[in-house]
Structures are given as C-alpha cells and as structure tokens.
Write a protein that holds these residues in place. Structure first.
Motif, PDB file in Angstrom:
ATOM      1  N   GLY A  46       0.814  -1.215   0.000  1.00 51.25           N
ATOM      2  CA  GLY A  46       0.000   0.000   0.000  1.00 51.25           C
ATOM      3  C   GLY A  46       0.848   1.266   0.000  1.00 51.25           C
ATOM      4  O   GLY A  46       0.594   2.193  -0.764  1.00 51.25           O
ATOM      5  N   MET A  47       1.871   1.303   0.844  1.00 49.70           N
ATOM      6  CA  MET A  47       2.674   2.519   0.986  1.00 49.70           C
ATOM      7  C   MET A  47       3.708   2.638  -0.129  1.00 49.70           C
ATOM      8  O   MET A  47       4.341   1.656  -0.513  1.00 49.70           O
ATOM      9  N   GLU A  48       3.873   3.841  -0.612  1.00 50.22           N
ATOM     10  CA  GLU A  48       4.820   4.119  -1.703  1.00 50.22           C
ATOM     11  C   GLU A  48       6.260   3.861  -1.260  1.00 50.22           C
ATOM     12  O   GLU A  48       7.075   3.403  -2.050  1.00 50.22           O
ATOM     13  N   THR A  49       6.566   4.131   0.022  1.00 50.64           N
ATOM     14  CA  THR A  49       7.936   3.938   0.517  1.00 50.64           C
ATOM     15  C   THR A  49       8.369   2.479   0.419  1.00 50.64           C
ATOM     16  O   THR A  49       9.533   2.198   0.128  1.00 50.64           O
ATOM     17  N   LEU A  50       7.450   1.551   0.640  1.00 52.29           N
ATOM     18  CA  LEU A  50       7.792   0.120   0.562  1.00 52.29           C
ATOM     19  C   LEU A  50       8.087  -0.285  -0.875  1.00 52.29           C
ATOM     20  O   LEU A  50       8.973  -1.096  -1.132  1.00 52.29           O
ATOM     21  N   LYS A  51       7.357   0.282  -1.832  1.00 52.68           N
ATOM     22  CA  LYS A  51       7.611   0.003  -3.254  1.00 52.68           C
ATOM     23  C   LYS A  51       8.985   0.528  -3.652  1.00 52.68           C
ATOM     24  O   LYS A  51       9.706  -0.120  -4.413  1.00 52.68           O
TER      25      LYS A  51
END
Length: 133
Positions: free
Chosen positions: A43-48
């Motif tokens: 969900g979070m952009e930082t993890l991508k």
C-alpha cells in the motif's frame, strides 16, 4: 550472452521474520509479489521504493521481470527481505553488480531481530508499573 537471456536467477532474502524467494528474468520491469502486482500488494509508496532500490542502483528497472514469493513478518520486513533477495539474484545474474550493490549495502542481511521477553517483565524491557504503596 544469448544463453543468459533465457535464464532465471534466484536469490533468497531475509529480514526480521520475513523470508523472500526472488526470481529474476529478462523482461520489461514487471514486479509480481505473491501472484499480485507490487502496486496492489504494498500500500505505501515507501515500501515500493525499498523493493526497487537494487534495480535503481544498477539502472535496470526496465530490464528484468521479478517474481517474488514472500512469507512471514509484516509489510516493512517483507519489503526489506525482497530487497535483499533481489540484490542477491542480481549478483548471480552478473557478478559485476556485486561492487555497486555491496557499496549501497543491499547485500548485507539486517541482523536486527525482535528481542525476547524476560521473566519479571511485561515485555522485553517493559517493567510492571511502579507503585509506592
């Protein structure tokens, strides 16, 4: 070089309680995590961004398709495990990648784990509430 084009490269990544099995093969840059697209899975952009870091370091974001099976832990630990496994797979694909990925720290397994609970305490370091009377 033509022989390498049809090959699959594998890397195992670990972080906290998460274990990721990462397969890379030449492709268009698709990343699939547990049979779902990365956009859908995280969900979070930082993890991508964390997952893509080894590819970005090598300027190879659109050169490989990545297929991942990850289990255990939470989303942050899983993203870290995928990054570790992806870096290892990229080194197997081409040994010249090792120097760049090692310098960035993507080949080093993060040793931090959850600390065990101790007797007499409520958690690893959390003591029972103190009362004078």
């Amino acid at each position: 070089m033509a022989k390498k084009a049809a090959e699959k490269f594998y890397g195992t990544g670990r972080r906290k309680k998460s274990i990721a099995r990462v397969y890379i093969m030449p492709g268009k840059g698709n990343i699939t995590v547990n049979k779902r697209d990365i956009e859908e899975y995280f969900g979070m952009e930082t993890l991508k961004v964390v997952v893509r870091q080894p590819l970005v370091a090598l300027n190879a974001t659109d050169k490989f398709d990545v297929i991942v099976t990850v289990k255990g832990g939470g989303t942050t630990g899983q993203a870290g495990a995928i990054r570790h496994g992806l870096a290892r797979a990229l080194v197997k694909a081409d040994e010249d990648n090792r120097q760049i990925l090692k310098k960035e720290g993507y080949l080093t397994r993060d040793p931090r784990m959850k600390e065990r609970k101790k007797y007499g305490l409520k958690a690893a370091r959390r003591a029972p509430q103190f009362s004078k009377r």
